[in-house]
Design a protein around this motif. Sequence first.
Motif, PDB file in Angstrom:
ATOM      1  N   LYS A   1      65.674  20.039  54.082  1.00 11.81           N
ATOM      2  CA  LYS A   1      65.578  19.473  55.428  1.00 11.81           C
ATOM      3  C   LYS A   1      65.518  17.950  55.398  1.00 11.81           C
ATOM      4  O   LYS A   1      66.032  17.274  56.285  1.00 11.81           O
ATOM      5  N   ASN A   2      64.891  17.381  54.353  1.00 17.49           N
ATOM      6  CA  ASN A   2      64.728  15.926  54.275  1.00 17.49           C
ATOM      7  C   ASN A   2      65.895  15.224  53.590  1.00 17.49           C
ATOM      8  O   ASN A   2      65.907  14.000  53.504  1.00 17.49           O
ATOM      9  N   ASP A   3      66.853  15.990  53.083  1.00 17.99           N
ATOM     10  CA  ASP A   3      68.028  15.372  52.472  1.00 17.99           C
ATOM     11  C   ASP A   3      68.823  14.671  53.573  1.00 17.99           C
ATOM     12  O   ASP A   3      69.204  15.303  54.564  1.00 17.99           O
ATOM     13  N   PRO A   4      69.081  13.364  53.441  1.00 13.97           N
ATOM     14  CA  PRO A   4      69.767  12.638  54.523  1.00 13.97           C
ATOM     15  C   PRO A   4      71.148  13.169  54.852  1.00 13.97           C
ATOM     16  O   PRO A   4      71.656  12.971  55.955  1.00 13.97           O
TER      17      PRO A   4
ATOM     18  N   LEU B   1      69.751  19.909  60.856  1.00  9.73           N
ATOM     19  CA  LEU B   1      68.554  20.745  60.839  1.00  9.73           C
ATOM     20  C   LEU B   1      67.446  20.232  61.746  1.00  9.73           C
ATOM     21  O   LEU B   1      66.320  20.713  61.672  1.00  9.73           O
ATOM     22  N   VAL B   2      67.733  19.246  62.593  1.00 13.44           N
ATOM     23  CA  VAL B   2      66.722  18.733  63.521  1.00 13.44           C
ATOM     24  C   VAL B   2      66.261  19.858  64.441  1.00 13.44           C
ATOM     25  O   VAL B   2      67.066  20.573  65.042  1.00 13.44           O
ATOM     26  N   GLY B   3      64.953  20.042  64.512  1.00 15.33           N
ATOM     27  CA  GLY B   3      64.384  21.072  65.379  1.00 15.33           C
ATOM     28  C   GLY B   3      64.554  22.481  64.870  1.00 15.33           C
ATOM     29  O   GLY B   3      64.352  23.434  65.626  1.00 15.33           O
TER      30      GLY B   3
ATOM     31  N   MET C   1      68.855  28.379  56.817  1.00 16.24           N
ATOM     32  CA  MET C   1      69.032  26.932  56.762  1.00 16.24           C
ATOM     33  C   MET C   1      70.290  26.579  55.959  1.00 16.24           C
ATOM     34  O   MET C   1      71.113  25.758  56.379  1.00 16.24           O
ATOM     35  N   ILE C   2      70.436  27.205  54.803  1.00 18.13           N
ATOM     36  CA  ILE C   2      71.606  26.936  53.952  1.00 18.13           C
ATOM     37  C   ILE C   2      72.879  27.387  54.649  1.00 18.13           C
ATOM     38  O   ILE C   2      73.885  26.664  54.681  1.00 18.13           O
TER      39      ILE C   2
END
Length: 334
Positions: free
Chosen positions: A82-85, A91-93, A102-103
């Motif tokens: 999620k934190n990977d730019p 993945l916001v929200g 997610m993947i």
Amino acid sequence: MDAPLWTEAYAPSLAELPQDDARETLERTVDEPLNLLLQGPPGSGKTAAARALARETHDNPDSDLIEINVADFFGRTKTEIKNDPRFEGFLVGRSDMSKRDMINHVLKESASYAPVAGDHKTLLLDNAEAVREDFQQALRRIMEQHHRTTRFIVTTRQPSKLIPPIRSRCFPVTVRAPTSEEIVSVLEPIVEAEAVDYDADGLEFVAGYAGGNLREAILAAQTTAVDADEITMSAAYEVLGEVGLGEEISAMMDDAETGAFTDARKTLDDLLVDEGLDGGEVLDAILEQGRKRYQGERLAELHSLAADIEFDMQEGTSDRIHVSHLLAELGRET
């Protein structure tokens, strides 16, 4: 090494790929964006070939080439993904998503948005042998849904680990290990551009040292040039005889033992992806370092654990996951 890596500074164009057969096949796909399966050993130039094809194909390759390495996903936590730019915009929200969803969401979104220029973009999935079968099934559906606007390029060292529906949707291109002569033909213009003194014996020694791994050969040539200010046989022998994985492996084991697993996994990714090693080679290097730092029961436990991990790698799909398990066990045993 503070200078830019030669592997990046001298990334080849499509016409500069040393393997004639692969180059000619890829050139025929410039105007016909087929899905491709680039298969070949570590360091043979699969990723470089995919990037070269994208630069030849797209007017805006910086935007229309999307690269996803399997190590970007598998074995990482939800928070790390999620934190990977590169992925956070998708993945916001969506922090309540399962890792699987997610993947799948990132893959689908990467494939679905419109190209910046032209009528298609390229999605490069690197080291795909580590993708679990359930994710491969999801990828197959994404390939079906977005084939009109997205060219999929899949690279792998082990095509047999890909499910038949993915293999059948991709045109196979074998990127073989370059010969020593082909490696020399790549090194020579690089060292001339860098104004490094060299001789033929020095370049041939570097090519032989790399054993068909073009990436390793270029990095070895740069290391020799930086350390010795020339690339002759004697200089290369002196410098490369001292170069090994000991420092990286030792630092990775130190991080694992102290609980710094994120740092240990990052080093592991560097070894598997940047250095082009497979899990067995990393495991052998860990055992070599283990024999220097452990004795008695601790050393016996490491060998026993390594034997289990080696078996798991033969049966499983991801070297990274299995070697990561060994690193986690090192932390628990301290």
